[in-house]
Design a protein around this motif. Structure first.
Motif, PDB file in Angstrom:
ATOM      1  N   GLY A 326       0.728  -0.868  -0.211  1.00  0.00           N
ATOM      2  CA  GLY A 326      -0.302  -0.354  -0.010  1.00  0.00           C
ATOM      3  C   GLY A 326       0.911   1.520   0.084  1.00  0.00           C
ATOM      4  O   GLY A 326       2.244   1.271   0.681  1.00  0.00           O
ATOM      5  N   VAL A 327       0.110   2.407  -0.192  1.00  0.00           N
ATOM      6  CA  VAL A 327       0.613   3.985  -0.650  1.00  0.00           C
ATOM      7  C   VAL A 327      -0.090   4.516   0.946  1.00  0.00           C
ATOM      8  O   VAL A 327      -0.998   4.498   0.543  1.00  0.00           O
ATOM      9  CB  VAL A 327       0.511   4.408  -1.863  1.00  0.00           C
ATOM     10  CG1 VAL A 327       1.234   6.030  -1.515  1.00  0.00           C
ATOM     11  CG2 VAL A 327       1.291   3.449  -3.086  1.00  0.00           C
ATOM     12  N   ARG A 328       0.681   4.819   1.582  1.00  0.00           N
ATOM     13  CA  ARG A 328       0.496   6.065   3.138  1.00  0.00           C
ATOM     14  C   ARG A 328       0.982   7.429   2.437  1.00  0.00           C
ATOM     15  O   ARG A 328       1.928   7.213   2.181  1.00  0.00           O
ATOM     16  CB  ARG A 328       0.207   5.571   4.136  1.00  0.00           C
ATOM     17  CG  ARG A 328       1.647   5.039   4.683  1.00  0.00           C
ATOM     18  CD  ARG A 328       1.591   5.398   6.474  1.00  0.00           C
ATOM     19  NE  ARG A 328       2.575   5.085   6.484  1.00  0.00           N
ATOM     20  CZ  ARG A 328       3.009   5.066   8.359  1.00  0.00           C
ATOM     21  NH1 ARG A 328       1.832   5.186   8.366  1.00  0.00           N
ATOM     22  NH2 ARG A 328       4.128   4.745   8.836  1.00  0.00           N
ATOM     23  N   VAL A 329       0.124   8.773   2.844  1.00  0.00           N
ATOM     24  CA  VAL A 329       1.006   9.907   3.013  1.00  0.00           C
ATOM     25  C   VAL A 329       1.993  10.452   4.372  1.00  0.00           C
ATOM     26  O   VAL A 329       1.109  10.744   5.278  1.00  0.00           O
ATOM     27  CB  VAL A 329      -0.350  11.049   2.840  1.00  0.00           C
ATOM     28  CG1 VAL A 329       0.646  12.346   2.584  1.00  0.00           C
ATOM     29  CG2 VAL A 329      -0.416  10.906   1.245  1.00  0.00           C
ATOM     30  N   LEU A 330       3.022  10.584   4.609  1.00  0.00           N
ATOM     31  CA  LEU A 330       3.106  10.853   5.904  1.00  0.00           C
ATOM     32  C   LEU A 330       3.230  11.717   6.172  1.00  0.00           C
ATOM     33  O   LEU A 330       3.684  13.132   5.366  1.00  0.00           O
ATOM     34  CB  LEU A 330       5.423  10.249   6.094  1.00  0.00           C
ATOM     35  CG  LEU A 330       4.889   8.508   5.395  1.00  0.00           C
ATOM     36  CD1 LEU A 330       6.134   8.432   5.827  1.00  0.00           C
ATOM     37  CD2 LEU A 330       4.240   8.010   6.830  1.00  0.00           C
TER      38      LEU A 330
END
Length: 403
Positions: A326-330
């Motif tokens: 998955g991809v997440r914004v930090l």
């Protein structure tokens, strides 16, 4: 014109018999549309093209596949069709609502929303392009509609219509582009087309990189073959390997198997003990009752498994393959990092070759350090890697191999 229709139907029929059985539905919708519109006749085109395609296709696939599978007369596409469709086993892999192809699969396959929101409608509105566009759209969309009745759905089942949809979209794009100097509306729409192509290219490149992280099964079998006589510390004369469902779905294929030993019919006739002469044996058994029998697992040296808890016996995890999670914004104060699963046994000897997922993850972390805090003020899009496939080693056989 009838000759080109005959050739097209012949090729579609041949492809359906040899390669993919679902093409039979596309053949049916295309044939019915051409027949109803008066383009072809039953005697002049349908019967000769259908019989020729089916006969040549059956002769080709049965002879070739029976030889290579070393089996009785075998028609693979019929076996797959009967198992998945007639017996309904495709539903075992999951079911989706009837509208899945139209609202999920096709938009994802087309990727650029301008193609179906702007270009295809633009090809249908003018009378000059409407007829040819409908000739492509009606049979292909009817094919998707009929295929939607099958409970199990995957985008690969309907990918054959993408060239037709792309062709219609190209007609609409051409109509808009050639009129870009006539009005401000056409000029804006033309700029939208150019911008959408550039954005789609960037998105496709990013998705391609992410997709390369989705094949942990293929990486696991490659790692196993490269390290079986080195890092894992045992030199087996013959190795038995089991692949679980996730491994088979994510890259394990016969093309990646090690086929040292008898392969052709001549080799088989000469080999009195075929299994004994092969250096590798692979198993993909899915029968739940068999998988609950401890004796079944005793023969395997290694197992490629998603969940080690389901493997009966004394096993140790000697390698873990990570894949896209998955991809997440930090935000600036959030720490990055993917979960790391410890090994039961550290690779013995020289460590294994770095796999592609590990290399990409390492490069991504380097890019994060250079760009995140210097250019983006601490914000970052993180690609998470999660443990997917474990290579398990049979501790009983390993102990016996060192006695």
């Amino acid at each position: 014109m009838s000759r080109s229709y005959r050739l097209s139907l012949y090729l579609l029929t041949f492809a359906g018999v040899v390669f993919r059985s679902e093409l039979a539905i596309l053949v049916a919708t295309t044939t019915l549309y051409l027949f109803v519109s008066g383009r072809i006749s039953i005697i002049g085109v349908i019967i000769p093209a259908g019989l020729a395609g089916a006969a040549i296709g059956l002769l080709t696939t049965i002879s070739v596949d029976s030889f290579f599978w070393q089996s009785k007369p075998l028609w693979p596409e019929w076996v797959a069709f009967y198992y998945n469709t007639v017996q309904g086993h495709s539903a075992d892999w999951g079911v989706s609502p009837w509208y899945f192809y139209f609202v999920n699969a096709l938009p994802r396959l087309m990727l650029n929303p301008i193609t179906y929101l702007l270009c295809i409608p633009a090809a249908l509105l003018p009378a000059a392009t409407r007829g040819r566009s409908l000739d492509l759209l009606i049979p292909t969309l009817a094919f998707v509609g009929l295929f939607s009745f099958l409970p199990h759905k995957e985008w690969r089942f309907v990918i054959y219509i993408i060239p037709a949809l792309t062709g219609v979209a190209a007609v609409g794009a051409s109509w808009i582009w050639t009129r870009r100097g006539k009005t401000a509306i056409y000029a804006v729409l033309s700029l939208t087309l150019v911008a959408s192509v550039l954005v789609s290219f960037v998105a496709s490149t990013a998705l391609l990189a992410i997709s390369s992280l989705n094949y942990p099964g293929g990486e696991a079998i490659e790692h196993l073959h490269n390290n079986i006589n080195g890092a894992f510390g045992v030199h087996w004369d013959h190795t038995n390997v089991y692949f679980d469902n996730l491994a088979c779905q994510t890259g394990v294929t016969r093309f990646l198997e090690n086929h040292e030993g008898p392969q052709t019919i001549l080799d088989v006739l000469e080999a009195q003990d075929l299994v004994g002469k092969r250096k590798w044996t692979y198993d993909k058994t899915e029968d739940p009752e068999v998988l609950l029998d401890p004796r079944f697992w005793n023969k395997f040296h290694y197992v490629l498994a998603e969940n080690p808890a389901k493997i009966i016996g004394a096993w140790s995890t000697v390698h873990v393959v990570y894949a896209f999670g998955g991809v997440r914004v930090l935000k600036p104060n959030e720490e990055s990092g993917s979960p790391v699963e410890p090994l039961d046994v550290v690779d013995r000897g020289d460590n294994a070759r770095e796999n592609w997922s590990t290399r990409i993850a390492r490069l991504w972390r380097t890019a994060e350090g250079l760009i995140r805090y210097q250019l983006l003020r601490g914000y970052w899009a993180e690609v998470r890697m999660e443990p997917k496939i474990r290579i398990l080693e049979n501790q009983r056989l390993y102990s016996e191999g060192h006695m």
